[in-house]
Design a protein around this motif. Structure first.
Motif, PDB file in Angstrom:
ATOM      1  N   ASN A 131       0.873  -1.165   0.000  1.00 57.94           N
ATOM      2  CA  ASN A 131       0.000   0.000   0.000  1.00 57.94           C
ATOM      3  C   ASN A 131       0.914   1.220   0.000  1.00 57.94           C
ATOM      4  N   VAL A 132       1.219   1.739  -1.183  1.00 57.78           N
ATOM      5  CA  VAL A 132       2.111   2.893  -1.301  1.00 57.78           C
ATOM      6  C   VAL A 132       1.291   4.147  -1.048  1.00 57.78           C
ATOM      7  N   GLN A 133       1.676   4.882  -0.016  1.00 53.56           N
ATOM      8  CA  GLN A 133       0.939   6.070   0.380  1.00 53.56           C
ATOM      9  C   GLN A 133       1.092   7.206  -0.626  1.00 53.56           C
ATOM     10  N   ASN A 134       0.142   8.125  -0.562  1.00 53.73           N
ATOM     11  CA  ASN A 134       0.216   9.332  -1.367  1.00 53.73           C
ATOM     12  C   ASN A 134       1.409  10.154  -0.891  1.00 53.73           C
ATOM     13  N   ALA A 135       2.136  10.730  -1.802  1.00 56.14           N
ATOM     14  CA  ALA A 135       3.349  11.478  -1.459  1.00 56.14           C
ATOM     15  C   ALA A 135       3.217  12.968  -1.740  1.00 56.14           C
ATOM     16  N   ALA A 136       1.990  13.464  -1.870  1.00 58.12           N
ATOM     17  CA  ALA A 136       1.779  14.897  -2.074  1.00 58.12           C
ATOM     18  C   ALA A 136       2.411  15.663  -0.910  1.00 58.12           C
ATOM     19  N   GLY A 137       3.103  16.738  -1.239  1.00 55.85           N
ATOM     20  CA  GLY A 137       3.729  17.566  -0.215  1.00 55.85           C
ATOM     21  C   GLY A 137       5.161  17.175   0.113  1.00 55.85           C
ATOM     22  N   PHE A 138       5.614  16.052  -0.401  1.00 55.49           N
ATOM     23  CA  PHE A 138       6.999  15.648  -0.208  1.00 55.49           C
ATOM     24  C   PHE A 138       7.851  16.182  -1.362  1.00 55.49           C
TER      25      PHE A 138
ATOM     26  N   HIS B 148       2.032   8.918  -7.629  1.00 62.25           N
ATOM     27  CA  HIS B 148       1.708   8.850  -6.202  1.00 62.25           C
ATOM     28  C   HIS B 148       1.562  10.234  -5.580  1.00 62.25           C
ATOM     29  N   GLY B 149       1.248  11.225  -6.410  1.00 62.84           N
ATOM     30  CA  GLY B 149       0.845  12.525  -5.898  1.00 62.84           C
ATOM     31  C   GLY B 149       1.912  13.575  -5.747  1.00 62.84           C
ATOM     32  N   VAL B 150       3.147  13.286  -6.093  1.00 64.61           N
ATOM     33  CA  VAL B 150       4.208  14.287  -5.978  1.00 64.61           C
ATOM     34  C   VAL B 150       4.023  15.306  -7.106  1.00 64.61           C
ATOM     35  N   ALA B 151       4.030  16.581  -6.753  1.00 63.00           N
ATOM     36  CA  ALA B 151       3.911  17.638  -7.753  1.00 63.00           C
ATOM     37  C   ALA B 151       5.209  17.738  -8.560  1.00 63.00           C
ATOM     38  N   GLU B 152       5.076  18.047  -9.817  1.00 65.89           N
ATOM     39  CA  GLU B 152       6.242  18.147 -10.704  1.00 65.89           C
ATOM     40  C   GLU B 152       7.302  19.091 -10.149  1.00 65.89           C
ATOM     41  N   GLN B 153       6.869  20.201  -9.568  1.00 58.59           N
ATOM     42  CA  GLN B 153       7.827  21.174  -9.031  1.00 58.59           C
ATOM     43  C   GLN B 153       8.516  20.678  -7.751  1.00 58.59           C
ATOM     44  N   ASP B 154       8.056  19.550  -7.199  1.00 59.64           N
ATOM     45  CA  ASP B 154       8.679  18.973  -6.010  1.00 59.64           C
ATOM     46  C   ASP B 154       9.651  17.846  -6.339  1.00 59.64           C
ATOM     47  N   ILE B 155       9.982  17.739  -7.624  1.00 60.33           N
ATOM     48  CA  ILE B 155      10.981  16.764  -8.085  1.00 60.33           C
ATOM     49  C   ILE B 155      12.100  17.539  -8.760  1.00 60.33           C
ATOM     50  N   GLU B 156      13.300  17.408  -8.244  1.00 56.39           N
ATOM     51  CA  GLU B 156      14.451  18.075  -8.859  1.00 56.39           C
ATOM     52  C   GLU B 156      15.431  17.024  -9.359  1.00 56.39           C
ATOM     53  N   VAL B 157      15.749  17.100 -10.639  1.00 51.13           N
ATOM     54  CA  VAL B 157      16.675  16.160 -11.262  1.00 51.13           C
ATOM     55  C   VAL B 157      18.050  16.811 -11.357  1.00 51.13           C
ATOM     56  N   ILE B 158      19.051  16.091 -10.864  1.00 45.86           N
ATOM     57  CA  ILE B 158      20.432  16.550 -10.894  1.00 45.86           C
ATOM     58  C   ILE B 158      21.237  15.510 -11.661  1.00 45.86           C
ATOM     59  N   GLN B 159      21.827  15.917 -12.772  1.00 49.04           N
ATOM     60  CA  GLN B 159      22.629  14.989 -13.567  1.00 49.04           C
ATOM     61  C   GLN B 159      24.092  15.095 -13.174  1.00 49.04           C
TER      62      GLN B 159
END
Length: 162
Positions: free
Chosen positions: A15-22, A50-61
């Motif tokens: 049961n993977v919880q919603n991750a909104a706000g993380f 799972h609810g993570v907003a696009e702006q709450d994901i930062e990709v670092i190469q």
């Protein structure tokens, strides 16, 4: 059951919880880019699902898997992330370089997580050949990027709770 016989990215028993706000950092190696790009797509798609907003994901190469350690350290030092996901691919070659890199990366990522008391997720493929990497980057064995994202969500919830 042997991993060669199943999809390793089956989460039907969880049961993977919603991750909104993380907030999540994804540090991804540029080396073996076709593989790491597939891992990245899997991780981002799973976080969004799972609810993570696009702006709450930062990709670092970063250049390669060894540099995942520094990238994770920089991400956790400079930003308020709930977890960092490290994605890379090291394929066995003809020398012992593979052994040293795999060991150093695993230890380094673990140490970064401990240093900042934040989840640092090891989403690094360590395979004997390119086909095994393809099979684990969206192929017949699932996508290690998906697995890393689900692990990050679970660990972020645990970290916030305790």
């Amino acid at each position: 059951m042997s991993s060669s016989l199943k999809n390793l990215s089956d989460f039907s028993h969880l049961n993977v919880q919603n991750a909104a706000g993380f907030r999540f950092a994804i540090v991804v190696a540029q080396w073996n880019a076709s593989i790491t790009g597939a891992l990245l797509s899997g991780a981002v798609d799973k976080l969004l699902a799972h609810g993570v907003a696009e702006q709450d994901i930062e990709v670092i190469q970063v250049p390669g898997s060894f540099e995942l350690i520094s990238g994770a350290d920089i991400a956790l030092r400079n930003k308020a992330f709930d977890a960092v996901i490290c994605l890379g691919c090291v394929i066995q070659g003809e020398t012992r370089h593979f052994d040293f890199i795999c060991s150093a990366v695993a230890d380094g990522i673990a140490n970064v997580g401990l240093k900042y008391n934040k989840p640092a997720i090891f989403g690094v493929l360590t395979t004997d050949n390119e086909q095994q990497a393809i099979d684990r980057a969206g192929g017949k064995h699932g996508n290690k990027g998906d697995e890393a994202a689900v692990t990050a969500i679970q660990m972020a919830h645990i970290s916030r709770r305790y």
